[in-house]
Design a protein around this motif. Structure first.
Motif, PDB file in Angstrom:
ATOM      1  N   ILE A  60       2.520 -16.171 109.495  1.00  0.00           N
ATOM      2  CA  ILE A  60       1.775 -17.098 108.631  1.00  0.00           C
ATOM      3  C   ILE A  60       0.431 -16.480 108.253  1.00  0.00           C
ATOM      4  CG2 ILE A  60       0.585 -19.327 108.576  1.00  0.00           C
ATOM      5  CD1 ILE A  60       2.850 -20.426 110.358  1.00  0.00           C
ATOM      6  N   GLU A  61      -0.217 -15.892 109.256  1.00  0.00           N
ATOM      7  CA  GLU A  61      -1.537 -15.301 109.044  1.00  0.00           C
ATOM      8  C   GLU A  61      -1.468 -14.171 108.010  1.00  0.00           C
ATOM      9  OE1 GLU A  61      -4.019 -16.636 110.681  1.00  0.00           O
ATOM     10  OE2 GLU A  61      -5.621 -15.258 110.094  1.00  0.00           O
ATOM     11  N   GLN A  62      -0.428 -13.345 108.090  1.00  0.00           N
ATOM     12  CA  GLN A  62      -0.362 -12.157 107.222  1.00  0.00           C
ATOM     13  C   GLN A  62       0.260 -12.435 105.859  1.00  0.00           C
ATOM     14  OE1 GLN A  62       1.538  -8.952 109.363  1.00  0.00           O
ATOM     15  NE2 GLN A  62      -0.204  -8.663 110.721  1.00  0.00           N
ATOM     16  N   HIS A  63       1.202 -13.392 105.783  1.00  0.00           N
ATOM     17  CA  HIS A  63       1.929 -13.567 104.510  1.00  0.00           C
ATOM     18  C   HIS A  63       1.860 -14.983 103.943  1.00  0.00           C
ATOM     19  CE1 HIS A  63       3.574  -9.532 104.763  1.00  0.00           C
ATOM     20  NE2 HIS A  63       3.793  -9.765 106.054  1.00  0.00           N
ATOM     21  N   GLY A  64       1.363 -15.927 104.706  1.00  0.00           N
ATOM     22  CA  GLY A  64       1.285 -17.305 104.210  1.00  0.00           C
ATOM     23  C   GLY A  64       2.607 -18.026 104.387  1.00  0.00           C
ATOM     24  N   ARG A  65       2.549 -19.350 104.465  1.00  0.00           N
ATOM     25  CA  ARG A  65       3.745 -20.154 104.747  1.00  0.00           C
ATOM     26  C   ARG A  65       4.831 -19.989 103.685  1.00  0.00           C
ATOM     27  NH1 ARG A  65      -0.561 -22.579 106.828  1.00  0.00           N
ATOM     28  NH2 ARG A  65      -0.405 -23.570 108.887  1.00  0.00           N
ATOM     29  N   ALA A  66       4.438 -19.874 102.408  1.00  0.00           N
ATOM     30  CA  ALA A  66       5.436 -19.854 101.325  1.00  0.00           C
ATOM     31  C   ALA A  66       6.345 -18.630 101.404  1.00  0.00           C
ATOM     32  CB  ALA A  66       4.729 -19.897  99.970  1.00  0.00           C
ATOM     33  N   ALA A  67       5.843 -17.541 101.958  1.00  0.00           N
ATOM     34  CA  ALA A  67       6.647 -16.305 102.024  1.00  0.00           C
ATOM     35  C   ALA A  67       7.432 -16.220 103.331  1.00  0.00           C
ATOM     36  CB  ALA A  67       5.734 -15.093 101.888  1.00  0.00           C
ATOM     37  N   CYS A  68       7.314 -17.249 104.175  1.00  0.00           N
ATOM     38  CA  CYS A  68       7.965 -17.192 105.497  1.00  0.00           C
ATOM     39  C   CYS A  68       9.062 -18.250 105.612  1.00  0.00           C
ATOM     40  CB  CYS A  68       6.935 -17.433 106.603  1.00  0.00           C
ATOM     41  SG  CYS A  68       5.639 -16.184 106.682  1.00  0.00           S
ATOM     42  N   ARG A  69      10.046 -17.936 106.412  1.00  0.00           N
ATOM     43  CA  ARG A  69      11.074 -18.904 106.809  1.00  0.00           C
ATOM     44  C   ARG A  69      11.156 -18.847 108.334  1.00  0.00           C
ATOM     45  NH1 ARG A  69      10.238 -19.616 102.368  1.00  0.00           N
ATOM     46  NH2 ARG A  69      11.614 -19.872 100.556  1.00  0.00           N
ATOM     47  N   PHE A  70      11.444 -19.999 108.940  1.00  0.00           N
ATOM     48  CA  PHE A  70      11.486 -20.065 110.404  1.00  0.00           C
ATOM     49  C   PHE A  70      12.839 -20.643 110.821  1.00  0.00           C
ATOM     50  CE2 PHE A  70       7.221 -20.320 108.846  1.00  0.00           C
ATOM     51  CZ  PHE A  70       6.540 -19.406 109.632  1.00  0.00           C
ATOM     52  N   VAL A  71      13.481 -19.989 111.767  1.00  0.00           N
ATOM     53  CA  VAL A  71      14.800 -20.468 112.201  1.00  0.00           C
ATOM     54  C   VAL A  71      14.850 -20.532 113.727  1.00  0.00           C
ATOM     55  CG1 VAL A  71      16.097 -19.668 110.193  1.00  0.00           C
ATOM     56  CG2 VAL A  71      15.732 -18.116 112.100  1.00  0.00           C
ATOM     57  N   PHE A  72      15.618 -21.479 114.216  1.00  0.00           N
ATOM     58  CA  PHE A  72      15.808 -21.655 115.655  1.00  0.00           C
ATOM     59  C   PHE A  72      17.310 -21.681 115.914  1.00  0.00           C
ATOM     60  CE2 PHE A  72      16.502 -25.035 119.003  1.00  0.00           C
ATOM     61  CZ  PHE A  72      16.185 -24.235 120.086  1.00  0.00           C
ATOM     62  N   ALA A  73      17.813 -20.705 116.666  1.00  0.00           N
ATOM     63  CA  ALA A  73      19.236 -20.682 117.010  1.00  0.00           C
ATOM     64  C   ALA A  73      19.449 -21.553 118.249  1.00  0.00           C
ATOM     65  CB  ALA A  73      19.696 -19.247 117.268  1.00  0.00           C
ATOM     66  N   ASP A  74      19.998 -22.735 118.042  1.00  0.00           N
ATOM     67  CA  ASP A  74      20.248 -23.667 119.149  1.00  0.00           C
ATOM     68  C   ASP A  74      21.576 -23.296 119.792  1.00  0.00           C
ATOM     69  OD1 ASP A  74      20.697 -25.730 120.862  1.00  0.00           O
ATOM     70  OD2 ASP A  74      20.610 -27.327 119.354  1.00  0.00           O
ATOM     71  N   THR A  75      21.512 -22.760 121.006  1.00  0.00           N
ATOM     72  CA  THR A  75      22.736 -22.284 121.669  1.00  0.00           C
ATOM     73  C   THR A  75      23.576 -23.437 122.221  1.00  0.00           C
ATOM     74  OG1 THR A  75      21.656 -22.114 123.827  1.00  0.00           O
ATOM     75  CG2 THR A  75      21.584 -20.155 122.396  1.00  0.00           C
ATOM     76  N   GLY A  76      22.955 -24.621 122.365  1.00  0.00           N
ATOM     77  CA  GLY A  76      23.657 -25.729 123.026  1.00  0.00           C
ATOM     78  C   GLY A  76      23.421 -25.701 124.526  1.00  0.00           C
ATOM     79  N   ASN A  77      22.714 -24.662 124.995  1.00  0.00           N
ATOM     80  CA  ASN A  77      22.388 -24.537 126.418  1.00  0.00           C
ATOM     81  C   ASN A  77      20.866 -24.521 126.569  1.00  0.00           C
ATOM     82  OD1 ASN A  77      22.673 -24.113 129.197  1.00  0.00           O
ATOM     83  ND2 ASN A  77      22.969 -21.901 128.995  1.00  0.00           N
ATOM     84  N   GLU A  78      20.195 -25.267 125.705  1.00  0.00           N
ATOM     85  CA  GLU A  78      18.732 -25.299 125.711  1.00  0.00           C
ATOM     86  C   GLU A  78      18.238 -26.446 126.586  1.00  0.00           C
ATOM     87  OE1 GLU A  78      17.234 -22.932 123.869  1.00  0.00           O
ATOM     88  OE2 GLU A  78      19.074 -22.287 122.872  1.00  0.00           O
ATOM     89  N   HIS A  79      17.028 -26.289 127.086  1.00  0.00           N
ATOM     90  CA  HIS A  79      16.394 -27.402 127.786  1.00  0.00           C
ATOM     91  C   HIS A  79      15.856 -28.391 126.746  1.00  0.00           C
ATOM     92  CE1 HIS A  79      13.763 -29.689 130.413  1.00  0.00           C
ATOM     93  NE2 HIS A  79      14.336 -29.099 131.449  1.00  0.00           N
ATOM     94  N   GLU A  80      15.946 -29.675 127.065  1.00  0.00           N
ATOM     95  CA  GLU A  80      15.487 -30.696 126.097  1.00  0.00           C
ATOM     96  C   GLU A  80      14.007 -30.509 125.744  1.00  0.00           C
ATOM     97  OE1 GLU A  80      17.041 -31.182 128.911  1.00  0.00           O
ATOM     98  OE2 GLU A  80      15.859 -32.381 130.316  1.00  0.00           O
ATOM     99  N   GLN A  81      13.228 -29.974 126.704  1.00  0.00           N
ATOM    100  CA  GLN A  81      11.802 -29.766 126.409  1.00  0.00           C
ATOM    101  C   GLN A  81      11.600 -28.617 125.409  1.00  0.00           C
ATOM    102  OE1 GLN A  81       9.075 -29.780 129.782  1.00  0.00           O
ATOM    103  NE2 GLN A  81      10.492 -31.023 130.956  1.00  0.00           N
ATOM    104  N   THR A  82      12.517 -27.683 125.381  1.00  0.00           N
ATOM    105  CA  THR A  82      12.435 -26.599 124.388  1.00  0.00           C
ATOM    106  C   THR A  82      12.758 -27.134 122.996  1.00  0.00           C
ATOM    107  OG1 THR A  82      12.907 -24.856 125.977  1.00  0.00           O
ATOM    108  CG2 THR A  82      13.479 -24.399 123.688  1.00  0.00           C
ATOM    109  N   ILE A  83      13.788 -27.987 122.910  1.00  0.00           N
ATOM    110  CA  ILE A  83      14.135 -28.608 121.611  1.00  0.00           C
ATOM    111  C   ILE A  83      12.918 -29.392 121.097  1.00  0.00           C
ATOM    112  CG2 ILE A  83      15.655 -30.261 120.453  1.00  0.00           C
ATOM    113  CD1 ILE A  83      17.339 -27.985 121.374  1.00  0.00           C
TER     114      ILE A  83
END
Ligand code: SF4
Length: 316
Positions: free
Chosen positions: A23-46
């Motif tokens: 975000i700092e280097q390219h700004g929000r518009a040039a960035c995409r963020f993804v989270f691979a939910d394995t199904g074995n995550e802790h609820e606090q991580t979600i």
């Protein structure tokens, strides 16, 4: 050339710092963020990933692998091929009944494979994280959203010896940027950072760490991860026994789907010599021991989990 910067967010400290840096280097518009939910995550991580999206003012897209087609194909294979391989009718029927997609990526992957991943066969990362991420990134290029994707990986050299050998080799040259082909590039901007650096970077944006770091966890990926150490397994069993029970249920389900009728999340701590020692409950019992599993460590077993216990000094 139009470039999108895709940051893979895990809910952990390194990917949080990487997100802040992008975000700092390219700004929000040039960035995409993804989270691979394995199904074995802790609820606090979600919950923490949702908090990160709100706090950083970005969307974090959740990727969940789907193995229902593979399970259905494997069920057909069992029905047609197992009897020709001498598997009894009862065993075939048991496996066929167990081969039903659940919608949980981690469990469905293990049902399809008939086993859990291990340190030597770590197929979980490939199927649950790498493939969905590459598919998402190539989709951005294919859909015309950009001509190239920089895939930002928040990994650090001093996090593990094997990572250091793989990325640094014998020389001083570190693979922080790689051309993957077809418009995809890999960028590892925090390779030389320390754990303190990544917490500091997140703190600059006022981003709180995943609360699991304050509860004795050194990593916040899968709960548990196949790479968990002895102390971490004991800590999980004391703090989050419902995750141990979930894994015990998964072991039963994957055992039913496997030809050997046996599948355990962790191998037997005694180098797989004793099949009766397998199973998550036995591994938890082993985690309470010391000196090669011979003596019970009563102090470690009965010590109450402290409210705040960070391996990174976050509670100071
Ligand atoms: S965090 Fe551990 S269990 Fe989860 S995908 Fe990665 S290696 Fe596998």
């Amino acid at each position: 050339m139009s470039i999108l910067h895709v940051v893979s967010v895990s809910g952990g400290k390194d990917s949080a710092a990487t997100a802040v840096l992008a975000i700092e280097q390219h700004g929000r518009a040039a960035c995409r963020f993804v989270f691979a939910d394995t199904g074995n995550e802790h609820e606090q991580t979600i919950e923490h990933v949702a908090y990160m999206a709100r706090h950083l003012g970005v969307e974090i897209v959740t990727l969940r692998a789907d193995f229902s087609a593979e399970i259905v194909r494997f069920r057909d294979y069992v029905r047609e091929q197992w009897p020709r391989k001498g598997v009894s009718k009862g065993d075939c029927e048991r496996a066929i009944a167990a081969l039903v997609p659940t919608g949980n990526p981690y469990l469905d992957l293990c049902l399809w494979k008939g086993r859990f991943p291990s340190r030597t066969r770590q197929f979980c990362t490939h199927y649950l994280k790498t493939l969905p991420l590459v598919e998402y990134q190539m989709g951005l290029i294919g859909d015309g959203a950009c001509e190239a994707v920089w895939s930002w990986q928040g990994i650090r050299l001093n996090e593990s010896q094997s990572r250091m050998s793989r990325l640094q080799g014998t020389g001083a040259c570190v693979r922080s940027f790689e051309v993957m082909g077809d418009g995809l590039f890999t960028y590892r901007p925090i390779l030389r950072w320390t754990a303190v650096d990544v917490f500091d970077a997140a703190a600059l944006y006022g981003l709180a760490p995943n609360p699991l770091y304050l509860q004795g966890m050194t990593r916040v990926g899968c709960m548990p991860c196949i790479n968990c150490g002895k102390d971490e397994i004991l800590e999980i069993s004391k703090r989050f026994p419902h995750h141990i029970e979930r894994i015990a249920m998964w072991e039963l389900m994957v055992s039913m789907a496997s030809k050997r009728q046996m599948a355990s999340f962790f191998p037997d701590p005694d180098r797989e010599k004793h099949l009766n020692k397998r199973g998550i409950h036995n591994v938890v019992e082993w985690s309470k021991t010391q000196r090669g599993g011979q003596l019970m460590d009563w102090v470690r077993i009965h010590e109450e989990p402290k409210a705040c216990e960070s391996a990174y000094g976050l509670c100071e």
